[in-house]
Design a protein around this motif. Structure first.
Motif, PDB file in Angstrom:
ATOM      1  N   GLY A   1      30.007  52.369  28.926  1.00 23.77           N
ATOM      2  CA  GLY A   1      28.743  53.076  28.844  1.00 23.77           C
ATOM      3  C   GLY A   1      28.793  54.238  27.874  1.00 23.77           C
ATOM      4  N   TYR A   2      29.984  54.604  27.434  1.00 25.28           N
ATOM      5  CA  TYR A   2      30.154  55.686  26.463  1.00 25.28           C
ATOM      6  C   TYR A   2      30.309  55.109  25.055  1.00 25.28           C
ATOM      7  N   ALA A   3      30.086  55.944  24.062  1.00 23.61           N
ATOM      8  CA  ALA A   3      30.237  55.514  22.671  1.00 23.61           C
ATOM      9  C   ALA A   3      31.683  55.102  22.428  1.00 23.61           C
ATOM     10  N   GLY A   4      31.868  53.926  21.819  1.00 25.37           N
ATOM     11  CA  GLY A   4      33.211  53.425  21.558  1.00 25.37           C
ATOM     12  C   GLY A   4      33.917  52.932  22.807  1.00 25.37           C
ATOM     13  N   GLY A   5      33.180  52.687  23.870  1.00 28.42           N
ATOM     14  CA  GLY A   5      33.780  52.324  25.143  1.00 28.42           C
ATOM     15  C   GLY A   5      33.939  50.834  25.382  1.00 28.42           C
ATOM     16  N   LEU A   6      33.878  50.025  24.326  1.00 29.60           N
ATOM     17  CA  LEU A   6      34.046  48.583  24.486  1.00 29.60           C
ATOM     18  C   LEU A   6      35.527  48.250  24.583  1.00 29.60           C
ATOM     19  N   SER A   7      35.917  47.550  25.633  1.00 29.40           N
ATOM     20  CA  SER A   7      37.305  47.134  25.783  1.00 29.40           C
ATOM     21  C   SER A   7      37.327  45.689  26.251  1.00 29.40           C
ATOM     22  N   TYR A   8      38.483  45.069  26.173  1.00 34.07           N
ATOM     23  CA  TYR A   8      38.599  43.669  26.573  1.00 34.07           C
ATOM     24  C   TYR A   8      39.985  43.397  27.115  1.00 34.07           C
ATOM     25  N   VAL A   9      40.102  42.296  27.835  1.00 32.30           N
ATOM     26  CA  VAL A   9      41.396  41.742  28.232  1.00 32.30           C
ATOM     27  C   VAL A   9      41.386  40.280  27.809  1.00 32.30           C
TER      28      VAL A   9
ATOM     29  N   LEU B   1      42.640  36.254  28.203  1.00 33.37           N
ATOM     30  CA  LEU B   1      42.773  35.363  29.355  1.00 33.37           C
ATOM     31  C   LEU B   1      44.176  35.436  29.936  1.00 33.37           C
ATOM     32  N   ARG B   2      45.183  35.553  29.090  1.00 33.39           N
ATOM     33  CA  ARG B   2      46.568  35.651  29.567  1.00 33.39           C
ATOM     34  C   ARG B   2      46.765  36.907  30.432  1.00 33.39           C
ATOM     35  N   GLN B   3      46.190  38.034  30.005  1.00 29.45           N
ATOM     36  CA  GLN B   3      46.299  39.278  30.774  1.00 29.45           C
ATOM     37  C   GLN B   3      45.530  39.179  32.087  1.00 29.45           C
ATOM     38  N   LEU B   4      44.370  38.520  32.053  1.00 32.41           N
ATOM     39  CA  LEU B   4      43.564  38.374  33.260  1.00 32.41           C
ATOM     40  C   LEU B   4      44.273  37.506  34.293  1.00 32.41           C
ATOM     41  N   ILE B   5      44.932  36.439  33.845  1.00 29.30           N
ATOM     42  CA  ILE B   5      45.672  35.567  34.753  1.00 29.30           C
ATOM     43  C   ILE B   5      46.858  36.307  35.347  1.00 29.30           C
ATOM     44  N   ALA B   6      47.504  37.150  34.534  1.00 29.13           N
ATOM     45  CA  ALA B   6      48.655  37.910  35.032  1.00 29.13           C
ATOM     46  C   ALA B   6      48.240  38.895  36.123  1.00 29.13           C
ATOM     47  N   SER B   7      47.056  39.502  35.990  1.00 22.38           N
ATOM     48  CA  SER B   7      46.620  40.471  36.991  1.00 22.38           C
ATOM     49  C   SER B   7      46.007  39.794  38.216  1.00 22.38           C
ATOM     50  N   ASN B   8      45.215  38.729  38.017  1.00 26.38           N
ATOM     51  CA  ASN B   8      44.573  38.031  39.130  1.00 26.38           C
ATOM     52  C   ASN B   8      44.335  36.580  38.716  1.00 26.38           C
ATOM     53  N   PRO B   9      45.136  35.622  39.197  1.00 25.76           N
ATOM     54  CA  PRO B   9      44.989  34.231  38.758  1.00 25.76           C
ATOM     55  C   PRO B   9      43.703  33.553  39.228  1.00 25.76           C
ATOM     56  N   LEU B  10      42.985  34.143  40.184  1.00 26.85           N
ATOM     57  CA  LEU B  10      41.743  33.546  40.672  1.00 26.85           C
ATOM     58  C   LEU B  10      40.545  33.916  39.800  1.00 26.85           C
ATOM     59  N   GLU B  11      40.642  35.010  39.071  1.00 29.87           N
ATOM     60  CA  GLU B  11      39.493  35.571  38.372  1.00 29.87           C
ATOM     61  C   GLU B  11      38.910  34.679  37.265  1.00 29.87           C
ATOM     62  N   PRO B  12      39.703  33.975  36.437  1.00 27.13           N
ATOM     63  CA  PRO B  12      39.075  33.127  35.407  1.00 27.13           C
ATOM     64  C   PRO B  12      38.167  32.042  35.976  1.00 27.13           C
ATOM     65  N   LEU B  13      38.580  31.379  37.053  1.00 26.17           N
ATOM     66  CA  LEU B  13      37.731  30.341  37.651  1.00 26.17           C
ATOM     67  C   LEU B  13      36.508  30.965  38.309  1.00 26.17           C
ATOM     68  N   ARG B  14      36.671  32.118  38.969  1.00 30.22           N
ATOM     69  CA  ARG B  14      35.531  32.790  39.587  1.00 30.22           C
ATOM     70  C   ARG B  14      34.501  33.175  38.530  1.00 30.22           C
TER      71      ARG B  14
ATOM     72  N   HIS C   1      44.515  25.728  31.053  1.00 30.96           N
ATOM     73  CA  HIS C   1      43.609  26.248  30.030  1.00 30.96           C
ATOM     74  C   HIS C   1      44.009  25.616  28.715  1.00 30.96           C
ATOM     75  N   THR C   2      43.059  24.987  28.033  1.00 32.73           N
ATOM     76  CA  THR C   2      43.375  24.184  26.865  1.00 32.73           C
ATOM     77  C   THR C   2      43.370  25.003  25.583  1.00 32.73           C
ATOM     78  N   GLY C   3      43.992  24.435  24.561  1.00 25.31           N
ATOM     79  CA  GLY C   3      43.971  25.032  23.230  1.00 25.31           C
ATOM     80  C   GLY C   3      44.637  26.395  23.172  1.00 25.31           C
ATOM     81  N   LYS C   4      44.072  27.277  22.369  1.00 28.10           N
ATOM     82  CA  LYS C   4      44.600  28.627  22.188  1.00 28.10           C
ATOM     83  C   LYS C   4      43.857  29.636  23.054  1.00 28.10           C
ATOM     84  N   ALA C   5      43.222  29.163  24.123  1.00 30.47           N
ATOM     85  CA  ALA C   5      42.370  30.017  24.943  1.00 30.47           C
ATOM     86  C   ALA C   5      43.134  31.180  25.563  1.00 30.47           C
ATOM     87  N   LEU C   6      44.404  30.977  25.922  1.00 28.39           N
ATOM     88  CA  LEU C   6      45.152  32.035  26.594  1.00 28.39           C
ATOM     89  C   LEU C   6      45.232  33.305  25.749  1.00 28.39           C
ATOM     90  N   ASP C   7      45.309  33.154  24.435  1.00 30.05           N
ATOM     91  CA  ASP C   7      45.422  34.326  23.569  1.00 30.05           C
ATOM     92  C   ASP C   7      44.121  34.682  22.863  1.00 30.05           C
TER      93      ASP C   7
END
Length: 130
Positions: A73-81, A83-96, A58-64
């Protein structure tokens, strides 16, 4: 009326390849655009087996800086992970997710995704495909 579709198996090694650029090479194989009999309204694609997905780059500063959002679906329910956290939990998920986002947004999208096989290492169970 329609003849049977000849489906080939393609094996791609993801070692050292940039994730997004690899995804853009996989999408035409899944859609069947490399075939002379390509029809956009039909599912003409081939099976694609990708090994060493955990070793893509992954190039540049994309990991962070790259974020994957979801909403509960609830008010204030927006969350994110990140790329670094996603790779740590499942390394296949970014390419998928990259391939899924590049496929045409129509009813054939899920069928094409079922033909994509991702493996974190070099070993896979699709050794002798015709």
């Amino acid at each position: 009326m329609f003849e049977d579709i000849e489906r080939a198996w393609h094996q791609v090694d993801g070692y050292g390849q940039v994730c997004g650029r690899l995804a853009s090479k996989l999408v035409p194989l899944l859609c069947g655009k490399h075939k002379p009999t390509y029809q956009p309204q039909r599912d003409m694609g081939d099976y694609v087996v990708v090994t060493n997905v955990a070793k893509t780059v992954h190039t540049g500063k994309a990991l962070d800086q790259k974020r994957y959002y979801r909403h509960s679906g609830y008010a204030g329910g927006l969350s994110y992970v990140t790329l670094r956290q996603l790779i740590a939990s499942n390394p296949l998920e970014p390419l998928r997710r990259a391939v899924y986002g590049m496929l045409p947004k129509n009813k054939l999208r899920e069928q094409r995704m079922r033909r994509l096989r991702l493996y974190p290492g070099a070993e896979h169970s699709h050794g002798a495909q015709p």
